[in-house]
Design a protein around this motif. Sequence first.
Motif, mmCIF file in Angstrom:
data_model
loop_
_atom_site.group_PDB
_atom_site.id
_atom_site.type_symbol
_atom_site.label_atom_id
_atom_site.label_comp_id
_atom_site.label_asym_id
_atom_site.label_seq_id
_atom_site.Cartn_x
_atom_site.Cartn_y
_atom_site.Cartn_z
ATOM 1 N N GLY A 1 -0.208 -4.518 11.318
ATOM 2 C CA GLY A 1 -1.153 -4.442 10.218
ATOM 3 C C GLY A 1 -1.988 -3.174 10.292
ATOM 4 O O GLY A 1 -2.041 -2.499 11.331
ATOM 5 N N PHE A 2 -2.667 -2.863 9.190
ATOM 6 C CA PHE A 2 -3.469 -1.639 9.128
ATOM 7 C C PHE A 2 -4.557 -1.628 10.202
ATOM 8 O O PHE A 2 -4.781 -0.601 10.848
ATOM 9 N N MET B 1 0.852 -1.172 0.000
ATOM 10 C CA MET B 1 0.000 0.000 0.000
ATOM 11 C C MET B 1 0.900 1.238 0.000
ATOM 12 O O MET B 1 1.825 1.341 0.796
ATOM 13 N N SER B 2 0.632 2.178 -0.899
ATOM 14 C CA SER B 2 1.417 3.415 -0.957
ATOM 15 C C SER B 2 1.015 4.328 0.205
ATOM 16 O O SER B 2 -0.035 4.132 0.839
ATOM 17 N N PHE B 3 1.835 5.340 0.467
ATOM 18 C CA PHE B 3 1.516 6.284 1.537
ATOM 19 C C PHE B 3 0.211 7.012 1.240
ATOM 20 O O PHE B 3 -0.607 7.233 2.138
ATOM 21 N N GLU B 4 0.002 7.386 -0.020
ATOM 22 C CA GLU B 4 -1.250 8.059 -0.402
ATOM 23 C C GLU B 4 -2.459 7.184 -0.117
ATOM 24 O O GLU B 4 -3.468 7.660 0.402
ATOM 25 N N GLU B 5 -2.359 5.908 -0.474
ATOM 26 C CA GLU B 5 -3.466 4.978 -0.211
ATOM 27 C C GLU B 5 -3.687 4.821 1.293
ATOM 28 O O GLU B 5 -4.834 4.770 1.759
ATOM 29 N N PHE B 6 -2.595 4.744 2.043
ATOM 30 C CA PHE B 6 -2.681 4.628 3.502
ATOM 31 C C PHE B 6 -3.390 5.840 4.097
ATOM 32 O O PHE B 6 -4.290 5.693 4.930
ATOM 33 N N MET B 7 -2.987 7.026 3.661
ATOM 34 C CA MET B 7 -3.605 8.259 4.178
ATOM 35 C C MET B 7 -5.089 8.301 3.827
ATOM 36 O O MET B 7 -5.928 8.612 4.682
ATOM 37 N N GLN B 8 -5.425 8.003 2.586
ATOM 38 C CA GLN B 8 -6.824 8.074 2.174
ATOM 39 C C GLN B 8 -7.674 7.048 2.921
ATOM 40 O O GLN B 8 -8.774 7.357 3.373
ATOM 41 N N ARG B 9 -7.152 5.853 3.057
ATOM 42 C CA ARG B 9 -7.905 4.814 3.780
ATOM 43 C C ARG B 9 -8.071 5.199 5.251
ATOM 44 O O ARG B 9 -9.149 4.996 5.829
ATOM 45 N N THR B 10 -7.031 5.762 5.855
ATOM 46 C CA THR B 10 -7.107 6.197 7.251
ATOM 47 C C THR B 10 -8.157 7.288 7.410
ATOM 48 O O THR B 10 -8.995 7.234 8.314
ATOM 49 N N VAL B 11 -8.129 8.288 6.530
ATOM 50 C CA VAL B 11 -9.117 9.371 6.576
ATOM 51 C C VAL B 11 -10.524 8.814 6.402
ATOM 52 O O VAL B 11 -11.443 9.161 7.163
ATOM 53 N N PRO C 1 0.371 10.558 10.928
ATOM 54 C CA PRO C 1 0.399 9.104 10.725
ATOM 55 C C PRO C 1 1.668 8.539 10.098
ATOM 56 O O PRO C 1 1.733 7.334 9.861
ATOM 57 N N ASP C 2 2.683 9.349 9.873
ATOM 58 C CA ASP C 2 3.889 8.861 9.197
ATOM 59 C C ASP C 2 4.510 7.648 9.902
ATOM 60 O O ASP C 2 4.881 6.670 9.262
ATOM 61 N N ARG C 3 4.631 7.717 11.221
ATOM 62 C CA ARG C 3 5.278 6.609 11.948
ATOM 63 C C ARG C 3 4.443 5.338 11.867
ATOM 64 O O ARG C 3 4.974 4.229 11.809
ATOM 65 N N TYR C 4 3.120 5.484 11.843
ATOM 66 C CA TYR C 4 2.253 4.308 11.700
ATOM 67 C C TYR C 4 2.483 3.635 10.344
ATOM 68 O O TYR C 4 2.527 2.411 10.250
ATOM 69 N N TYR C 5 2.621 4.464 9.318
ATOM 70 C CA TYR C 5 2.847 3.922 7.980
ATOM 71 C C TYR C 5 4.175 3.161 7.943
ATOM 72 O O TYR C 5 4.258 2.062 7.380
ATOM 73 N N GLU C 6 5.213 3.731 8.551
ATOM 74 C CA GLU C 6 6.524 3.061 8.585
ATOM 75 C C GLU C 6 6.422 1.703 9.275
ATOM 76 O O GLU C 6 7.023 0.729 8.818
ATOM 77 N N GLU C 7 5.667 1.644 10.380
ATOM 78 C CA GLU C 7 5.496 0.375 11.087
ATOM 79 C C GLU C 7 4.796 -0.652 10.195
ATOM 80 O O GLU C 7 5.144 -1.835 10.210
ATOM 81 N N MET C 8 3.808 -0.197 9.437
ATOM 82 C CA MET C 8 3.075 -1.098 8.564
ATOM 83 C C MET C 8 3.968 -1.603 7.430
ATOM 84 O O MET C 8 3.978 -2.793 7.110
#
Length: 138
Positions: free
Chosen positions: A70-71, A1-11, A57-64
């Motif tokens: 997991g997400f 999952m890209s960072f953009e996808e991660f951000m959009q899904r989180t939002v 959410p940057d650190r969460y994305y790095e952990e994932m």
Amino acid sequence: MSFEEFMQRTVDELRIHCGPGTEVIRQDIVKVNDSVHHGIVIRAAGSSAAVAPVLYPDRYYEEMIKGDRGFEDILSEIKRDIARENRPDCIEDAADILVSWERVKDMVYPALLSAERNKLYLEDLISDSFLDLKIVYI
């Protein structure tokens, strides 16, 4: 999952979790040395309050990405953080403190920043020049 996808899904997930009375907005925030942090602002719908919680959410994305978590696990932690930090009483208390000069005057101090390395950061701040530096008040 890209960072953009991660951000959009989180939002998207936070909008569902917080409900229709809450705005969940992506916002890039410029910090010292013009570093840009990706943030998610959470506030009451239609609010014009000067204070609102921001999730970075940057650190969460790095952990994932590393495979540490997991997400769904990350999303659960974010929801717990929001429940703890997004209470109206906390936000109102912070707003009251920040707009009262009497309450903050002993906490304000000058800081010297590189004018060259902080062009974006300084755009919306009141500052004084000193040689090749800028004096801001924090």
